[in-house]
Write a protein that holds these residues in place. Structure first.
Motif, PDB file in Angstrom:
ATOM      1  N   GLU A   1     -15.719  -7.275  31.749  1.00  0.00           N
ATOM      2  CA  GLU A   1     -15.814  -6.278  31.096  1.00  0.00           C
ATOM      3  C   GLU A   1     -15.194  -4.825  30.518  1.00  0.00           C
ATOM      4  N   VAL A   2     -13.995  -4.869  29.194  1.00  0.00           N
ATOM      5  CA  VAL A   2     -13.577  -4.350  28.327  1.00  0.00           C
ATOM      6  C   VAL A   2     -14.362  -5.046  27.219  1.00  0.00           C
ATOM      7  N   GLY A   3     -14.606  -5.860  27.330  1.00  0.00           N
ATOM      8  CA  GLY A   3     -15.388  -6.252  25.827  1.00  0.00           C
ATOM      9  C   GLY A   3     -15.022  -7.983  25.323  1.00  0.00           C
ATOM     10  N   VAL A   4     -13.948  -8.707  25.870  1.00  0.00           N
ATOM     11  CA  VAL A   4     -13.724 -10.124  24.582  1.00  0.00           C
ATOM     12  C   VAL A   4     -14.591 -10.996  25.493  1.00  0.00           C
ATOM     13  N   LEU A   5     -15.558 -11.155  24.713  1.00  0.00           N
ATOM     14  CA  LEU A   5     -16.942 -11.480  24.472  1.00  0.00           C
ATOM     15  C   LEU A   5     -17.035 -12.670  23.957  1.00  0.00           C
ATOM     16  N   PRO A   6     -17.309 -14.431  23.853  1.00  0.00           N
ATOM     17  CA  PRO A   6     -18.073 -13.956  25.508  1.00  0.00           C
ATOM     18  C   PRO A   6     -17.334 -14.629  26.083  1.00  0.00           C
ATOM     19  N   TYR A   7     -18.275 -15.468  27.051  1.00  0.00           N
ATOM     20  CA  TYR A   7     -17.714 -16.169  28.713  1.00  0.00           C
ATOM     21  C   TYR A   7     -18.029 -17.582  28.231  1.00  0.00           C
TER      22      TYR A   7
END
Length: 591
Positions: free
Chosen positions: A194-200
């Motif tokens: 949600e806070v932008g630590v992407l990708p999963y």
């Protein structure tokens, strides 16, 4: 120094609470669920004995100093082609299997007896730390997270990528599991996205930017699987492991090689009764002594053996074998900062399953539902009672909100758990470097260690970005059901900031800044490394530069801490170098 730390902590009961909660993220009783390998009984090795049973003189092809996270896989591999002696200063984690089960982990970690698995030390930075003193090394004490180094780290280290991958898999077949992700860890995972630590990236043992679930060395029953389990690969006829064998020094022959260099040919060690024993290399070509005593122990033993800065050694009355001023230099520890988050709803007991690997160099990790013994639970309840009765509190939410938090915490502690989570930021790198020096010539004593946390301003920038990410994470929709909505994050910051979580001076009344918060509340994540680094103390074959017959193979050789957690790569390195050394052993001797 340690007495001063105890006095400081006990002057503030709430300080004791938060200090323990943050430490518990990495070191307290935990339970990590997951699928397990076959339910083997704890291995019992016929070749593991007390050093008191050794004869006065021993002869082997390889002498490995340190049966730790790297030394065990290294020795197991070397035994496939040579006779190997392992000298471990600690005891066996297998003598009492319950001791390495998470139910008794707290007692094991803070056991003050001489048989304790952990030897605590306080760096000159005022930060409490610990070094392993047990067969299996740090894998017996750590948070259990398993993740490989990045491909770039492997290439920069000059390692063969295929052999490194095969070595990782060799380790993983014995000690690694996939954890079962439950509510708290799922909420943190969703919050990171949600806070932008992407990708999963899902479950992966690889180092991948974004959010992922890593491996664990804990099985579904909460039993720890350790580097010493890798000794199951050893040839029992060609390996001997001696416990409570404290090496005093490595001994050298002066100028005995073709190059006129000092040559390592033996070690002097003491058993648990203080009786002196000697071990020598047998008279075969390519035999070696391998130092694998860790980032603290390896540079310390090099100095005690006469390899180090000449002026420093002479000041301690040590005969100089090689003036090597870079021994003990380049020491670093990844700084950690944390926030504790009480939860209004139950959370599972978990530790280091989800990680957010950011592009700016911070790693966001979490644990929850800390399991405590009854006596510890009582002490924590008394501490929270003390907090609730104080007239001056740093918490900024309404009184009725505070009381409900206290009631929630008391209720959770009555069930022997802390109902909430800890979210931490680890600075990758770091660029800040320190050093190690001898305080005494006793190898049982901790040396003087300085890490210089945040000396490089870039490390501080990374910490600030990490703390901003944690604040956004706590405020995320995904984590909303696991926090009290009337507790602002600033209240959690104020709480930690006002407490003696370390021996560093606090600036509670100064204008608040995340920079000062990072500096004041820094903790160790136990990922210290350096002191015997590549191209400075050793070459890229791990041979000590300037002498013959001696290598250093462990985390002291790293220029940076690999991956999210170094233990995977430290175990891999033992297998990797063992394979290389054995292959070299059977090559024809050049004429």
């Amino acid at each position: 120094m340690f007495e001063a730390f105890n006095m400081l902590i006990h002057t503030s009961m709430i300080g004791w609470v938060i200090e323990r909660l943050i430490w518990a993220f990495f070191t307290w009783c935990i339970f990590l669920s997951g699928f397990s390998h076959a339910d083997d009984q704890a291995p019992k090795y016929t070749f593991v004995r007390e050093a008191t049973s050794t004869p006065p003189i021993l002869y082997y092809d390889y002498i490995v100093i340190g049966g730790g996270t790297c030394g065990c896989p290294l020795a197991a591999t070397l035994s496939q082609g040579a006779r190997v002696l392992v000298l471990e200063r600690g005891g066996s984690p297998y003598t009492n299997p319950e001791k390495i089960n998470i139910k008794n982990f707290l007692n094991s970690l803070f056991d003050p007896s001489p048989s304790s698995f952990a030897q605590q030390f306080i760096s000159n930075d005022g930060v409490l730390n610990a070094r392993a003193r047990v067969l299996g090394g740090g894998s017996v004490l750590n948070a259990g997270f398993y993740s490989r180094a990045s491909s770039r780290y492997i290439r920069d280290s000059g390692w063969n990528e295929t052999l490194a991958r095969n070595s990782y898999e060799w380790v993983e077949n014995k000690v690694v599991f996939e954890p079962l992700i439950m509510q708290w860890q799922t909420a943190v995972k969703d919050g990171l996205l949600e806070v932008g630590v992407l990708p999963y990236n899902g479950f992966s043992l690889d180092h991948l930017y974004g959010t992922k679930v890593g491996g664990t060395i804990f099985d579904k029953d909460g039993q720890r699987h350790i580097a010493a389990d890798l000794l199951e690969y050893a040839d029992p006829k060609r390996i001997s492991v001696y416990l409570h064998a404290t090496v005093q020094k490595i001994v050298f022959k002066d100028g005995s090689t073709e190059k006129g260099l000092p040559q390592a040919y033996g070690v002097i060690f003491k058993d648990a009764f203080g009786v002196i024993h000697r071990a020598y290399l047998s008279s075969k070509p390519k035999n070696e002594i391998i130092l694998s005593a860790g980032a603290i122990g390896s540079p310390q033993l090099l100095m005690l053996s006469g390899i180090g800065p000449a002026n420093h050694l002479e000041a301690h009355g040590i005969e100089v074998v090689l003036d090597q001023p870079l021994v003990g230099q380049g020491l670093a520890d990844n700084p950690m900062n944390a926030l504790v988050v009480p939860s209004p709803v139950p959370v599972e007991v978990s530790l280091l399953q989800t990680v957010g690997i950011t592009n700016f160099g911070g790693y966001i990790e979490t644990g929850s539902g800390l399991s405590l013994g009854h006596s510890w639970s009582q002490r924590l309840q008394e501490s929270f009672k003390y907090v609730s009765n104080q007239s001056r509190q740093p918490w900024t939410f309404p009184l009725e909100g505070k009381e409900s938090v206290i009631d929630s915490i008391r209720s959770s502690l009555a069930n022997l758990t802390f109902n909430g989570g800890v979210i931490v930021d680890k600075v990758s790198g770091p660029r800040s470097r320190g050093h190690l020096e001898l305080k005494t010539t006793n190898p049982n004593d901790n040396p003087s260690v300085t890490f210089n946390y945040f000396k490089d301003p870039e490390d501080l920038k990374i910490c600030v970005e990490g703390m901003k990410t944690i604040i956004d994470l706590i405020n995320s929709k995904a984590l909303s059901r696991f926090r009290f909505d009337y507790i602002p994050v600033q209240a959690l910051i104020d709480l930690v900031l006002s407490l003696p979580v370390n021996l560093r001076p606090k600036h509670v009344h100064a204008a608040f800044s995340l920079e000062q918060y990072c500096i004041d509340t820094v903790l160790s994540i136990y990922h210290y490394h350096g002191g015997c680094q590549y191209d400075k103390v050793i070459d890229y074959d791990h041979k000590v530069i300037g002498v013959e017959g001696l290598r250093v193979i462990d985390g002291s050789t790293f220029n940076g801490s690999p991956g999210t957690n170094p233990q995977a790569t430290v175990m891999m390195l033992g297998r990797y170098m063992g394979e290389r050394i054995i292959k070299e052993r059977f090559l024809p001797v050049a004429k």
